[in-house]
Design an enzyme around this catalytic site. Structure first.
Site, PDB file in Angstrom:
ATOM      1  N   LEU A  32       0.879  -1.180   0.000  1.00 54.59           N
ATOM      2  CA  LEU A  32       0.000   0.000   0.000  1.00 54.59           C
ATOM      3  C   LEU A  32       0.914   1.228   0.000  1.00 54.59           C
ATOM      4  CD1 LEU A  32      -2.522  -1.068   2.815  1.00 54.59           C
ATOM      5  CD2 LEU A  32      -3.073  -0.850   0.383  1.00 54.59           C
ATOM      6  N   CYS A 115      -1.592  -1.300 -10.758  1.00 51.76           N
ATOM      7  CA  CYS A 115      -1.840   0.082 -10.306  1.00 51.76           C
ATOM      8  C   CYS A 115      -2.640   0.854 -11.363  1.00 51.76           C
ATOM      9  CB  CYS A 115      -0.506   0.774 -10.026  1.00 51.76           C
ATOM     10  SG  CYS A 115      -0.749   2.466  -9.462  1.00 51.76           S
ATOM     11  N   ASN A 215      -7.336 -11.154  -3.696  1.00 50.11           N
ATOM     12  CA  ASN A 215      -7.277  -9.805  -3.105  1.00 50.11           C
ATOM     13  C   ASN A 215      -8.510  -9.013  -3.540  1.00 50.11           C
ATOM     14  OD1 ASN A 215      -5.679  -6.773  -3.937  1.00 50.11           O
ATOM     15  ND2 ASN A 215      -5.947  -7.437  -1.828  1.00 50.11           N
ATOM     16  N   GLY A 216      -8.968  -8.160  -2.612  1.00 52.42           N
ATOM     17  CA  GLY A 216     -10.128  -7.306  -2.877  1.00 52.42           C
ATOM     18  C   GLY A 216     -11.212  -7.589  -1.863  1.00 52.42           C
ATOM     19  N   ASP A 217     -11.530  -6.567  -1.050  1.00 54.17           N
ATOM     20  CA  ASP A 217     -12.623  -6.654  -0.077  1.00 54.17           C
ATOM     21  C   ASP A 217     -12.426  -7.705   1.013  1.00 54.17           C
ATOM     22  OD1 ASP A 217     -13.807  -4.627  -1.448  1.00 54.17           O
ATOM     23  OD2 ASP A 217     -15.413  -5.844  -2.337  1.00 54.17           O
TER      24      ASP A 217
HETATM   25  C1  LIG Z   1      -3.733   3.739  -0.383  1.00 51.62           C
HETATM   26  C2  LIG Z   1      -3.514   2.564  -1.302  1.00 51.62           C
HETATM   27  C3  LIG Z   1      -2.248   2.318  -1.796  1.00 51.62           C
HETATM   28  C4  LIG Z   1      -2.013   1.214  -2.627  1.00 51.62           C
HETATM   29  N1  LIG Z   1      -0.754   0.963  -3.061  1.00 51.62           N
HETATM   30  C5  LIG Z   1      -0.494  -0.162  -3.779  1.00 51.62           C
HETATM   31  C6  LIG Z   1       0.843  -0.496  -4.166  1.00 51.62           C
HETATM   32  O1  LIG Z   1       1.820   0.212  -3.869  1.00 51.62           O
HETATM   33  N2  LIG Z   1       1.013  -1.646  -4.883  1.00 51.62           N
HETATM   34  C7  LIG Z   1      -0.035  -2.465  -5.227  1.00 51.62           C
HETATM   35  O2  LIG Z   1       0.162  -3.501  -5.868  1.00 51.62           O
HETATM   36  N3  LIG Z   1      -1.308  -2.165  -4.862  1.00 51.62           N
HETATM   37  C8  LIG Z   1      -1.542  -1.052  -4.145  1.00 51.62           C
HETATM   38  N4  LIG Z   1      -2.826  -0.779  -3.736  1.00 51.62           N
HETATM   39  C9  LIG Z   1      -3.899  -1.747  -4.026  1.00 51.62           C
HETATM   40  C10 LIG Z   1      -4.089  -2.727  -2.871  1.00 51.62           C
HETATM   41  O3  LIG Z   1      -2.918  -3.463  -2.610  1.00 51.62           O
HETATM   42  C11 LIG Z   1      -5.237  -3.716  -3.147  1.00 51.62           C
HETATM   43  O4  LIG Z   1      -4.964  -4.418  -4.321  1.00 51.62           O
HETATM   44  C12 LIG Z   1      -6.591  -3.016  -3.266  1.00 51.62           C
HETATM   45  O5  LIG Z   1      -6.759  -2.034  -2.279  1.00 51.62           O
HETATM   46  C13 LIG Z   1      -7.751  -4.008  -3.214  1.00 51.62           C
HETATM   47  O6  LIG Z   1      -7.899  -4.612  -1.969  1.00 51.62           O
HETATM   48  P1  LIG Z   1      -9.010  -4.081  -0.881  1.00 51.62           P
HETATM   49  O7  LIG Z   1     -10.342  -4.062  -1.606  1.00 51.62           O
HETATM   50  O8  LIG Z   1      -8.961  -5.138   0.196  1.00 51.62           O
HETATM   51  O9  LIG Z   1      -8.560  -2.757  -0.427  1.00 51.62           O
HETATM   52  C14 LIG Z   1      -3.085   0.356  -2.979  1.00 51.62           C
HETATM   53  C15 LIG Z   1      -4.368   0.624  -2.482  1.00 51.62           C
HETATM   54  C16 LIG Z   1      -4.591   1.711  -1.652  1.00 51.62           C
HETATM   55  C17 LIG Z   1      -5.971   1.966  -1.118  1.00 51.62           C
END
Ligand SMILES: Cc1cc2nc3c(=O)[nH]c(=O)nc-3n(C[C@H](O)[C@H](O)[C@H](O)COP(=O)(O)O)c2cc1C
Length: 341
Positions: A32, A115, A215-217
């Site tokens: 993140l 990304c 991954n996701g939610d």
């Molecule tokens: C603030 C933020 C920063 C993120 N930075 C990255 C990152 O550096 N590399 C990456 O692969 N995904 C990044 N993501 C995506 C997350 O790793 C993840 O794939 C995405 O949030 C979905 O999962 P969630 O629904 O559980 O949040 C980022 C997401 C957020 C919200």
């Protein structure tokens, strides 16, 4: 009460093999940007010592022109398992960066192919690689040839609903030598909107031999179990659910290993964790750490009366002492409330 089916329990009982790396946890802390620095990872690891964590994404081009290693690539000397995530579209720069990542201590090197941010995609990195399978495959081949550690990929379902190509894309990454793939079950066009479409992860899982991580939610133990049941994935990766809640990865890991739910931290325990986070950011980054702490602290301050007011104060702190005073007052008030007849 939440229960682990015998089928799921036996499926997850064995360690997870990512190429040459063996993991004793099937729960991952995602990369993140702006969040998963060394300080945050230390907090997550307190509760999830076996879990793989990721650095924030690091630009391979940036690294090529830099003389010194960027701070976001720093890992603790004894920090394992750890993956350093890289982004770029140039296989040669990524290979060069991967060599530096391994020298820094990375157990695996992860390539960001998900990304959605314009600044990254317009330069051919992140999710734009979903539209350029030959380059994505060349990246995996070149980086795998350059380093001895496993190379993994994190990606999305496709560019948009009209271009969902994850089945072919994931197979191409496996054929190119990827040791694991993590799928954020949304398209690039979705950003973070709408529900993650886990059904696609199930389809990919049937299609590949390498581990597939969902991954996701994944915001709770229940969601993790449901996702693993539904998709047959080899593990889950937590993301936004860990922001202001570094307990999540450990809670899921504990449940998958024991079938028992860890008691959730109390509000006071969460604020005490926020305190630790603030002090550690200050020690590690100084003034910049205080500015970065603001958002983290507001994420911790949830779920109690007067939380909104506390958040509005925490997002303006100027000093570590100021932040600690606000947190300590809130903790004291909550203690008094709990003690009141
Ligand atoms: C603030 C933020 C920063 C993120 N930075 C990255 C990152 O550096 N590399 C990456 O692969 N995904 C990044 N993501 C995506 C997350 O790793 C993840 O794939 C995405 O949030 C979905 O999962 P969630 O629904 O559980 O949040 C980022 C997401 C957020 C919200």
């Amino acid at each position: 009460m939440l229960a682990l089916s015998p089928e799921l329990r036996s499926r997850l009982a064995t360690p997870l093999q990512i190429g040459t790396v063996t993991l004793n946890s099937r729960v991952f802390q995602s990369p993140l940007a702006g969040v998963t620095d060394l300080v945050f990872r230390r907090l997550v690891r307190r509760y999830a010592p076996d879990s793989m964590m990721y650095t924030e994404m690091v630009s391979a081009s940036g690294l090529h022109y830099l003389k010194t290693l960027p701070r976001i690539m720093e890992v603790d000397a004894n920090e394992h398992p750890i993956s350093i995530q890289l982004f770029d579209c140039r296989p040669d720069f990524l290979a060069e960066a991967a060599i530096k990542a391994v020298a820094e201590g990375a157990d695996t090197v992860d390539i960001n192919m998900g990304c959605p941010v314009n600044k990254i995609t317009k330069n051919g990195g992140g999710s734009s690689l979903l539209r350029d399978v030959p380059t994505a495959a060349a990246i995996v081949r070149t980086v795998s040839a350059a380093v001895s550690v496993p190379v993994t990929v994190k990606t999305r379902l496709g560019w948009s609903d009209q271009e969902i190509n994850i089945l072919d894309f994931a197979k191409a990454m496996e054929d190119a030598g990827a040791a694991m793939i993590t799928i954020h079950a949304r398209t690039r066009a979705q950003g973070f909107n709408g529900a993650a479409r886990w059904e696609w992860i199930g389809r990919v899982k049937q299609h590949l031999r390498i581990p597939v991580i969902a991954n996701g939610d994944i915001f709770s133990v229940e969601a993790a179990v449901q996702c693993l049941e539904q998709t047959g994935a080899d593990g889950v990766m937590c993301s936004r659910g860990t922001m202001g809640y570094p307990f999540l990865v450990g809670e899921i890991d504990h449940f998958l290993k024991t079938g028992q739910q860890r008691p959730a931290p109390t509000v006071i325990e969460r604020l005490q964790c926020a305190r630790d986070h603030l002090i550690a950011l200050w020690e590690y980054k100084g003034e910049r750490g205080i500015r970065q702490a603001r958002k983290h602290l507001t994420w911790y301050a949830k779920g109690f009366a007067a939380a909104a007011e506390l958040r509005s104060q925490l997002c303006r702190i100027e000093t570590v002492a100021g932040g600690l005073a606000l947190l300590d007052e809130a903790i004291e008030r909550l203690r008094n409330l709990a003690a009141a007849p």
